[in-house]
Write a protein that holds these residues in place. Sequence first.
Motif, PDB file in Angstrom:
ATOM      1  N   CYS A 190     -70.706  33.379  11.379  1.00 15.05           N
ATOM      2  CA  CYS A 190     -71.932  33.203  12.094  1.00 15.05           C
ATOM      3  C   CYS A 190     -71.820  33.752  13.472  1.00 15.05           C
ATOM      4  N   CYS A 248     -74.667  33.958  15.534  1.00 12.93           N
ATOM      5  CA  CYS A 248     -75.721  33.545  16.143  1.00 12.93           C
ATOM      6  C   CYS A 248     -75.211  33.351  17.826  1.00 12.93           C
ATOM      7  N   CYS A 252     -73.681  29.678  18.819  1.00 15.35           N
ATOM      8  CA  CYS A 252     -72.195  29.727  18.797  1.00 15.35           C
ATOM      9  C   CYS A 252     -71.328  30.469  19.860  1.00 15.35           C
TER      10      CYS A 252
HETATM   11 ZN   LIG Z   1     -73.770  30.231  14.955  1.00 13.53          ZN
END
Ligand SMILES: [Zn+2]
Length: 134
Positions: A28, A30, A33
């Motif tokens: 991930c 993003c 995070c």
């Molecule tokens: Zn994330």
Amino acid sequence: MAASYTFSCDCGAVEFTVEGAPKVRGFCHCADCRNFLKVPYHSVDVWEKDQLTVNKGEDKLAEFQHPEKKMKRFFCSECGDTLFNSNSADWRVVSQLLVRRNNDGELPEALAPQSHFYYGERIVDIDDDLPKKE
Ligand SMILES: [Zn+2]
Ligand SMILES: [Zn+2]
């Protein structure tokens, strides 16, 4: 029988088990995070809430709610190690680094990453053959 995996924190006070196939496995990228967990991207295996059972040290499992987002960090109050975090769907997000550490340094094939997601938010470019989703 469904596969299950057991993980513990650095000091061993807290132990949890996940059962069955993860919903998501990959990287991930993003910003949420990154900012909440202080990682350039997060390598994860993600299970639903009811697939995870804390079998030791539940009283030592502390949680921190993100001040704005629907995210929590779950960590050991003895050693401070993060065991997993939760996302906006309340799924349980386990770092693949923790998976490796609890599995003789190996990542089981059933938990290997399949894709990169939120790749449009990345701060690190990845040169591999996995699909990259925005
Ligand atoms: Zn994330
Ligand atoms: Zn601990």
